[in-house]
Motif scaffolding. Structure first.
Motif, short mmCIF file in Angstrom:
data_model
loop_
_atom_site.label_atom_id
_atom_site.label_comp_id
_atom_site.label_asym_id
_atom_site.label_seq_id
_atom_site.Cartn_x
_atom_site.Cartn_y
_atom_site.Cartn_z
N UNK A 210 -35.15 97.25 49.32
CA UNK A 210 -34.22 96.26 49.91
C UNK A 210 -34.93 95.17 50.70
N UNK A 211 -36.01 95.52 51.40
CA UNK A 211 -36.76 94.51 52.16
C UNK A 211 -37.38 93.49 51.22
N UNK A 212 -37.97 93.98 50.13
CA UNK A 212 -38.54 93.06 49.15
C UNK A 212 -37.47 92.18 48.52
N UNK A 213 -36.29 92.76 48.27
CA UNK A 213 -35.21 91.98 47.67
C UNK A 213 -34.73 90.88 48.62
N UNK A 214 -34.60 91.22 49.89
CA UNK A 214 -34.19 90.22 50.89
C UNK A 214 -35.19 89.07 50.94
N UNK A 215 -36.48 89.41 50.96
CA UNK A 215 -37.51 88.38 51.01
C UNK A 215 -37.49 87.50 49.78
N UNK A 216 -37.35 88.10 48.60
CA UNK A 216 -37.32 87.33 47.36
C UNK A 216 -36.11 86.40 47.31
N UNK A 217 -34.93 86.92 47.62
CA UNK A 217 -33.72 86.10 47.58
C UNK A 217 -33.83 84.95 48.58
N UNK A 218 -34.35 85.26 49.77
CA UNK A 218 -34.50 84.22 50.78
C UNK A 218 -35.43 83.11 50.33
N UNK A 219 -36.55 83.47 49.70
CA UNK A 219 -37.49 82.46 49.23
C UNK A 219 -36.91 81.65 48.07
N UNK A 220 -36.14 82.29 47.20
CA UNK A 220 -35.52 81.55 46.10
C UNK A 220 -34.48 80.56 46.62
N UNK A 221 -33.72 80.98 47.65
CA UNK A 221 -32.75 80.06 48.24
C UNK A 221 -33.43 78.89 48.95
N UNK A 222 -34.65 79.14 49.42
CA UNK A 222 -35.39 78.12 50.15
C UNK A 222 -36.25 77.26 49.23
N UNK A 223 -36.27 77.58 47.94
CA UNK A 223 -37.24 76.99 47.01
C UNK A 223 -37.16 75.47 46.95
N UNK A 224 -35.95 74.90 46.93
CA UNK A 224 -35.84 73.45 46.81
C UNK A 224 -36.43 72.75 48.03
N UNK A 225 -36.20 73.30 49.19
CA UNK A 225 -36.78 72.70 50.40
C UNK A 225 -38.31 72.78 50.37
N UNK A 226 -38.83 73.92 49.90
CA UNK A 226 -40.29 74.07 49.82
C UNK A 226 -40.86 73.08 48.81
N UNK A 227 -40.15 72.86 47.70
CA UNK A 227 -40.60 71.85 46.73
C UNK A 227 -40.70 70.47 47.38
N UNK A 228 -39.76 70.16 48.24
CA UNK A 228 -39.77 68.86 48.91
C UNK A 228 -40.97 68.72 49.83
N UNK A 229 -41.43 69.84 50.43
CA UNK A 229 -42.59 69.78 51.33
C UNK A 229 -43.85 69.32 50.59
N UNK A 230 -43.92 69.57 49.28
CA UNK A 230 -45.09 69.17 48.51
C UNK A 230 -45.24 67.65 48.45
N UNK A 231 -44.16 66.93 48.72
CA UNK A 231 -44.22 65.46 48.71
C UNK A 231 -44.80 64.90 50.01
N UNK A 232 -44.97 65.75 51.02
CA UNK A 232 -45.42 65.29 52.32
C UNK A 232 -44.31 65.42 53.34
N UNK A 233 -44.69 65.58 54.60
CA UNK A 233 -43.70 65.80 55.64
C UNK A 233 -42.73 64.62 55.76
N UNK A 234 -43.25 63.41 55.75
CA UNK A 234 -42.39 62.23 55.92
C UNK A 234 -41.40 62.10 54.77
N UNK A 235 -41.89 62.29 53.55
CA UNK A 235 -41.00 62.19 52.39
C UNK A 235 -39.93 63.29 52.43
N UNK A 236 -40.34 64.50 52.85
CA UNK A 236 -39.38 65.59 52.94
C UNK A 236 -38.29 65.30 53.97
N UNK A 237 -38.72 64.76 55.11
CA UNK A 237 -37.72 64.39 56.13
C UNK A 237 -36.79 63.30 55.60
#
Length: 688
Positions: A210-237
């Protein structure tokens, strides 16, 4: 036509990319399934493929069914789980830090979890597995926060590795001290720390799933935001992404995944770094893997393949009864160390030492006063070290002992204590001189024999001899230590010399060699008999226990030679430490000078390790402090650094054998506790 042609051309390539990504994912699934099938058939019991098949279909003998269901299947499932969560944790950490070397290992997450569980074991508290994972999670998250705070997100590979390795050394030193002080309460912790996927039933996997599942689901839900970070902090903001909270959340979720793996199987090293690195070339070829929502599961599959592949390879190459005793984490650490070295050679170096290694000029008066004060301090430390211990003595007792008129008890105490003091003094002086030489030759203010893998190689050579030939003499141990140090230094300095000892490459290659040496030392300790294992563990902690005057004779000879050479060639040292061009313009053979000074540094490190065990950070702290006190000229730096090193190690040895007497802590553990904060302070100062 000029507009429509590219559109028509891109459409099939996009389809091909998606098809290729699906094909690669399917191939990975098949690879993992194949490795899992092979892993089930391997073990000490004579249970092969037919017996496994009958056990899975419910038609096997009770004994065979018990082996498969209670041992091999849980081991295989644990390997799948551990590899998957570590691969995903490493991918998340590398994405949010924009650092290709970020992983649970380099961020000290594993060391923090190890420290937390070590403290828990010492208290004697018996907690359920989930509660223990909570303790490991807090320790790992705290360590990751410290490393990321000191290194800065995206601030460069070398700073992250340095901060992580320094904190790992400090936390590991404290934990190893707990292991030595509380052997009964912490029984099994050392073996667990090497990382083993062996299980007794499915209870552990079911509780961590269950701990691994929580971590995986959380990261998948956060994936789009993390993708935006690859553009740079200013672009992400600009896209409305909360940068800081996204990073903090991702690090917490990655630490949660790492904790689940650590709690279940112990620290399985470098999977979190290697798995995402293997996925990156795929992302460059197939655009389907460029987004985190797709790359995270693929990194998990790759991590599972790495862990199961290491387990299968170990059992295929090594004899079955021996393979059972070897933790999977030792194999993955060796693979990861090689991987790190290869990556270090390919990483572009952008670091400079100018911010830290600036020119300082001090007056002659400052040098003389500093030297006089250090000599006085050293004398005081020597007197205290000789008089204070489990038995307190007076100066008169020492005088009587020197004249051969002391009583039996006093003679016994001083016969055992004085060689320890001499070993600590000489080892500290030798390590300080070695650090001074290495920093001058590499022009790297963060270089140190321990960090660069030289001390690790010496430790490997000495432990190999100690565990295989328990009655080996001091000269034999010194020779084995030198052989190990020479081999590691050839690898480190040989690879780093390409391009002029660049800072990133030198440190990263050194870290990889040190990691490989530590894994091999752990392997030797695990496979040897208990008496030699305890002896090796005590020796690795930097203990001067049991040293005799003949043991320090090789070190004394090498130290005298080193001091004579360093003082006689002080001008060469000054020139070599400046830049590449000045020595050549003045007619100095830069290659020959470098080789000679490095050889001397290796000799000093090896004989110090042979005489007093592994003592870290002295080669870093002493030269830095000397530079700050008396400037950059080596005819002043060398004597001051040597005095500082002798004072530091002798004080550490004194504190280690008196503060919790009659129990003792090795000098190496004490210098790690002292040196870690100082090293981290240097990183903060250089960042500013």
């Amino acid at each position: 036509m000029a507009v429509t042609a590219p559109t028509a051309a891109t459409r099939p390539s996009s389809i091909t990319s998606r098809t290729g990504a699906a094909a690669v994912t399917a191939a990975l699934v098949l690879l993992v399934a194949g490795l899992a099938a092979v892993d089930i058939t391997q073990g000490t019991a004579s249970v092969g493929v037919p017996e496994v098949w009958r056990a899975l279909t419910g038609r096997a003998d009770p004994g065979d069914a018990s082996v498969v269901i209670a041992s091999r299947l849980p081991r295989m499932v644990a390997g799948l789980f551990v590899g998957a969560v570590l691969g995903m944790a490493g991918a998340a950490l590398q994405a949010v830090s924009r650092n290709v070397l970020a992983s649970p290992d380099t961020l000290a997450v594993n060391a923090g979890s190890y420290f937390g569980l070590g403290l828990l074991a010492v208290t004697g508290a018996s907690l359920p597995l989930l509660a223990s994972s909570g303790v490991a999670f807090v320790g790992g998250l705290a360590a990751a926060a410290v490393v990321l705070g000191l290194s800065g997100l995206g601030a460069g590979t070398v700073r992250l590795v340095l901060a992580g390795s320094a904190l790992t050394l400090g936390l590991s030193a404290i934990t190893e001290g707990l292991l030595l002080l509380f052997p009964q309460q912490t029984a099994g912790i050392f073996r667990w720390n090497q990382g083993s996927i062996a299980q007794h039933g499915f209870d552990g996997v079911l509780q961590m799933a269950p701990i691994g599942l929580v971590g995986l689901v959380g990261l998948l839900l956060l994936a789009r935001r993390v993708d935006a970070l690859a553009l740079g902090d200013d672009a992400a903001r600009g896209l409305g992404v909360p940068v800081r909270s996204t990073r903090v959340t991702a690090v917490v979720l990655a630490a949660l995944l790492s904790t689940a793996a650590v709690t279940l199987a112990g620290p399985v090293g470098f999977v979190g770094m290697c798995a995402p690195a293997l996925v990156r070339p795929l992302a460059r070829r197939f655009r389907g893997f460029t987004r985190n929502r797709a790359s995270l599961p693929v990194a998990g599959l790759t991590g599972a393949a790495l862990v199961l592949g290491s387990d299968v390879l170990l059992r295929a190459v090594v004899r079955t009864d021996v393979a059972v005793a070897v933790p999977t984490g030792v194999v993955t650490s060796l693979v990861g160390a090689v991987f790190l070295i290869v990556m270090a050679i390919r990483v572009k170096d952008t670091a400079t030492a100018a911010a830290v290694d600036r020119l300082r000029i001090r007056s002659r008066t400052v040098f003389l006063v500093t030297t006089a004060v250090l000599v006085a301090v050293l004398v005081g430390v020597i007197v205290a070290a000789v008089l204070v211990g489990d038995s307190k003595l007076l100066l008169g007792d020492v005088l009587n002992w020197a004249q051969g008129r002391a009583g039996r008890t006093t003679t016994f105490v001083l016969d055992t204590r004085v060689p320890r003091v001499v070993a600590a003094l000489l080892a500290g002086a030798a390590l300080a001189l070695a650090g001074t030489l290495v920093q001058a030759v590499t022009r790297n203010p963060l270089a140190e024999p321990g960090i660069l893998g030289v001390s690790g190689g010496a430790a490997l050579g000495a432990v190999l001899l100690v565990t295989t030939v328990p009655l080996a003499g001091s000269w034999s141990v010194a020779g084995a230590a030198f052989a190990g140090a020479a081999l590691s230094s050839v690898i480190v300095f040989g690879l780093a010399a390409r391009g002029g000892f660049q800072q990133n490459r030198l440190v990263l290659v050194g870290f990889g060699v040190a990691t490989a040496s530590a894994a091999l030392v752990s392997l030797l300790i695990i496979l040897t008999d208990p008496f030699n294992a305890t002896k090796a563990l005590t020796w690795l902690s930097g203990s001067t226990y049991g040293r005799t005057l003949p043991d320090v004779v090789p070190l004394a000879i090498v130290l005298v030679v080193g001091l004579v050479v360093a003082v006689a060639r002080r001008t060469e040292l000054d020139l070599v430490s400046l830049d590449e061009d000045t020595p050549r313009l003045l007619g100095l053979s830069l290659g020959g000078s470098r080789f000679g000074f490095l050889l001397l540094g290796v000799l000093l490190s090896a004989t110090a390790v042979a005489a007093a065990g592994t003592i870290g950070f002295v080669g870093l702290v002493a030269p830095h402090a000397a530079h700050a006190l008396v400037g950059r000229q080596h005819h002043r730096v060398v004597p001051v650094a040597v005095l500082l090193g002798a004072v530091l190690v002798c004080t550490a040895d004194l504190v280690g054998r008196t503060v919790i007497a009659p129990a003792q802590l090795g000098a190496g553990l004490m210098t790690a506790v002292i040196g870690t904060p100082y090293f981290l302070h240097l990183l903060v100062r250089s960042r500013r």
